[in-house]
Design an enzyme around this catalytic site. Structure first.
Site, PDB file in Angstrom:
ATOM      1  CB  ILE A   1      -1.162   0.267   1.127  1.00 34.59           C
ATOM      2  CG1 ILE A   1      -1.926   1.275   1.081  1.00 34.59           C
ATOM      3  CG2 ILE A   1       0.045  -0.166   2.731  1.00 34.59           C
ATOM      4  CD1 ILE A   1      -3.073   1.298   2.152  1.00 34.59           C
ATOM      5  CB  SER A   2       1.618   4.477  -2.520  1.00 31.72           C
ATOM      6  OG  SER A   2       1.403   3.560  -3.717  1.00 31.72           O
ATOM      7  CD  GLN A   3       6.258   7.361   0.655  1.00 32.96           C
ATOM      8  OE1 GLN A   3       6.873   7.014   0.544  1.00 32.96           O
ATOM      9  NE2 GLN A   3       6.611   8.928   1.030  1.00 32.96           N
TER      10      GLN A   3
END
Length: 214
Positions: A61-63
Site C-alpha cells: 500500500i503506497s505511502q
C-alpha cells in the site's frame, strides 16, 4: 488533552500538506477515508505513518503522501470516470471514489480484488467497480476514460491505456526500470498529441502482464 488517534490524524494531514498537497478536495478525501481499514495485521498500528506497507500477494500500500500527490496530479472533477490499474489494498480507489463520478479499478491478483470489493461494500463506496484483469490492457469495454492512474511502474506509458484516454484526459503513472528509481509523470492527451510533465522520483512495484496465481 487530544487523544492519540486525533493526534495521529493531525500529524497525518500535516505530512500531506508538507509534501505539497494543497487541493482542498483531495485533503478532504484523505481525511474521510481511514487508511487503517486497508492495512492488515501487525501493520495496522502503523496505518497513519507516511510510509508504504506490505499487503497480500507481495504487493504494497503506497505511502499516503504519494497517494495524495498522484490524486492531486490528476486534476479531478466530480463528473470524471477514472480507471485505476493496480487495485492493491483498495486505498487509492477509495480516495478517488470521494472525488469523481465512477471508479473502475483492476488488478491481476484475484485475492486483492475480492478483499477490496468486500471493503468497498463495508464502507458503502458504491461508485467503485473492481475487476480481476491484466491492467496493461486497460479496460476497453468501459473506455474512454477522463483520467487513468497506474499504481505500478511501466517502462513507458502503455499504448492500450493511452488509447483509452479521452482527448483532454490525464494519466498519472510511475515510469522507469523496476530496479532503479522511477519518475512519477503526468501525461495530458491533447488534439495535437501527448504532453508529458515529470513530477517527482518514486518507487513502485513493476507493472506485470498476465493474471496472478492468487
Amino acid at each position: 488533552m487530544m487523544d492519540e488517534a486525533a493526534q495521529q490524524k493531525m500529524q497525518f494531514m500535516f505530512a500531506l500538506r508538507s509534501h505539497g498537497v494543497t487541493d482542498a478536495r483531495v485533503l478532504s478525501a484523505m481525511e474521510a477515508i481511514d487508511r487503517s481499514y486497508f492495512v492488515k495485521g501487525i501493520f495496522s498500528a502503523r496505518a497513519y505513518e507516511d510510509t508504504p506497507l506490505p499487503i497480500a500477494c507481495g504487493q504494497t500500500i503506497s505511502q499516503p503522501s504519494v497517494v495524495a500527490m498522484m490524486t492531486q496530479a490528476l486534476k479531478l472533477s466530480p463528473r470524471d470516470k477514472v480507471l485505476e490499474v493496480g487495485t492493491g489494498s483498495g486505498y487509492q480507489a477509495a480516495i478517488l471514489s470521494q472525488l469523481v463520478r465512477r471508479v473502475y479499478t483492476v488488478d491481476r491478483h484475484a485475492r486483492l480484488v475480492k478483499d477490496a470489493m468486500s471493503l468497498f461494500r463495508r464502507l458503502d463506496l458504491n461508485n467503485i467497480t473492481a475487476l480481476i484483469a491484466d491492467g496493461s490492457f486497460g479496460l476497453p469495454e468501459q473506455a474512454p476514460f477522463d483520467r487513468i492512474i497506474l499504481t505500478a511502474a511501466a517502462e513507458d506509458p502503455p499504448g492500450p491505456l493511452l488509447a483509452q484516454l479521452k482527448v483532454g484526459g490525464i494519466m498519472v503513472l510511475p515510469v522507469g526500470q523496476s530496479d532503479a528509481v522511477q519518475s512519477l509523470i503526468r501525461v495530458t492527451k491533447t488534439e495535437d498529441g501527448l504532453h508529458y510533465d515529470e513530477l517527482r522520483p518514486v518507487r513502485f512495484v513493476p507493472l506485470v502482464e498476465g493474471l496472478g496465481k492468487d
